[in-house]
Scaffold this motif. Structure first.
Motif, short mmCIF file in Angstrom:
data_model
loop_
_atom_site.label_atom_id
_atom_site.label_comp_id
_atom_site.label_asym_id
_atom_site.label_seq_id
_atom_site.Cartn_x
_atom_site.Cartn_y
_atom_site.Cartn_z
N LEU A 66 6.57 27.72 81.70
CA LEU A 66 5.25 27.98 81.14
C LEU A 66 5.10 29.48 80.91
O LEU A 66 5.26 30.28 81.83
CB LEU A 66 4.17 27.48 82.10
N TYR A 67 4.79 29.85 79.67
CA TYR A 67 4.52 31.24 79.32
C TYR A 67 3.03 31.35 79.02
O TYR A 67 2.49 30.56 78.24
CB TYR A 67 5.32 31.66 78.08
N LEU A 68 2.36 32.32 79.64
CA LEU A 68 0.92 32.48 79.49
C LEU A 68 0.63 33.84 78.87
O LEU A 68 1.23 34.85 79.26
CB LEU A 68 0.24 32.39 80.85
N ASN A 69 -0.32 33.87 77.95
CA ASN A 69 -0.69 35.11 77.31
C ASN A 69 -1.59 35.91 78.24
O ASN A 69 -2.72 35.53 78.52
CB ASN A 69 -1.41 34.82 75.98
N GLY A 70 -1.10 37.05 78.71
CA GLY A 70 -1.84 37.89 79.64
C GLY A 70 -3.05 38.56 79.04
O GLY A 70 -3.86 39.14 79.77
N ARG A 71 -3.22 38.49 77.73
CA ARG A 71 -4.41 39.05 77.10
C ARG A 71 -5.63 38.16 77.32
O ARG A 71 -6.76 38.60 77.13
CB ARG A 71 -4.18 39.25 75.61
N LEU A 72 -5.40 36.91 77.70
CA LEU A 72 -6.50 36.02 78.04
C LEU A 72 -6.92 36.27 79.48
O LEU A 72 -6.10 36.64 80.32
CB LEU A 72 -6.08 34.55 77.90
N SER A 73 -8.15 36.01 79.77
CA SER A 73 -8.65 36.14 81.13
C SER A 73 -8.03 35.06 82.02
O SER A 73 -7.84 33.92 81.59
CB SER A 73 -10.17 36.01 81.14
N TYR A 74 -7.73 35.41 83.26
CA TYR A 74 -7.11 34.48 84.21
C TYR A 74 -7.91 33.19 84.34
O TYR A 74 -7.33 32.11 84.47
CB TYR A 74 -6.96 35.15 85.57
N GLN A 75 -9.22 33.28 84.28
CA GLN A 75 -10.06 32.09 84.46
C GLN A 75 -9.75 31.01 83.43
O GLN A 75 -9.93 29.83 83.69
CB GLN A 75 -11.53 32.45 84.40
N PHE A 76 -9.27 31.40 82.25
CA PHE A 76 -9.00 30.43 81.21
C PHE A 76 -7.68 29.70 81.40
O PHE A 76 -7.54 28.55 81.03
CB PHE A 76 -9.03 31.08 79.83
N TYR A 77 -6.66 30.36 81.94
CA TYR A 77 -5.37 29.70 82.09
C TYR A 77 -5.03 29.33 83.53
O TYR A 77 -3.97 28.78 83.79
CB TYR A 77 -4.24 30.49 81.43
N SER A 78 -5.93 29.57 84.46
CA SER A 78 -5.64 29.26 85.87
C SER A 78 -5.38 27.77 86.09
O SER A 78 -4.53 27.40 86.91
CB SER A 78 -6.77 29.74 86.78
N ASN A 79 -6.05 26.91 85.33
CA ASN A 79 -5.81 25.47 85.48
C ASN A 79 -4.39 25.08 85.05
O ASN A 79 -3.80 24.16 85.61
CB ASN A 79 -6.86 24.63 84.76
#
Length: 130
Positions: A66-79
């Protein structure tokens, strides 16, 4: 022949190793399209909850990353991080400074034979990809 090899070594020393498909890697958070199971845009990641398709892939594809965009706030991708941990899927938060509409990517470490779309074409996707 020897000069060509020496020139190549010198160029790699100065500029670094040449990257395969740099534009694709910028778009898909350091990976390339032929490895992707699924990607979601910023709006899709910010959508409340998570997409069940992402969990299905995490359950079925144990070689996924899983690659996550760090420009998004953690609250959005934490799930999605919680899902990855639940299914023992490694993840990486990408903070490379590239502007991309992609929020997360589920990918393999090698090329896959993808028969279906690697994205979910809904209203949120359409809004981000305009």
């Amino acid at each position: 022949m020897a000069n060509d090899k020496l020139d190549e070594i010198l160029k790699q020393g100065i500029y670094g190793k040449p990257e395969i498909r740099p534009e694709e890697r910028k778009l898909f958070l350091t990976t390339i399209a032929e490895r992707i199971y699924l990607y979601l845009t910023h709006s899709q990641v910010r959508h409340q909850g998570f997409y069940p398709e992402a969990e299905k892939i995490m359950k079925e594809k144990k070689n996924a990353h899983l690659y996550l965009n760090g420009r998004l706030s953690y609250q959005f991708y934490s799930n999605y991080i919680q899902l990855a941990n639940k299914h023992s899927i490694p993840f990486t938060i990408i903070n490379d400074g590239h502007d991309t509409p992609v929020g997360i990517v589920l990918a393999a470490d090698h090329a896959i034979n993808q028969e279906s779309n690697m994205f979910i074409d809904d209203e949120l996707y359409q809004d981000d990809m305009k």
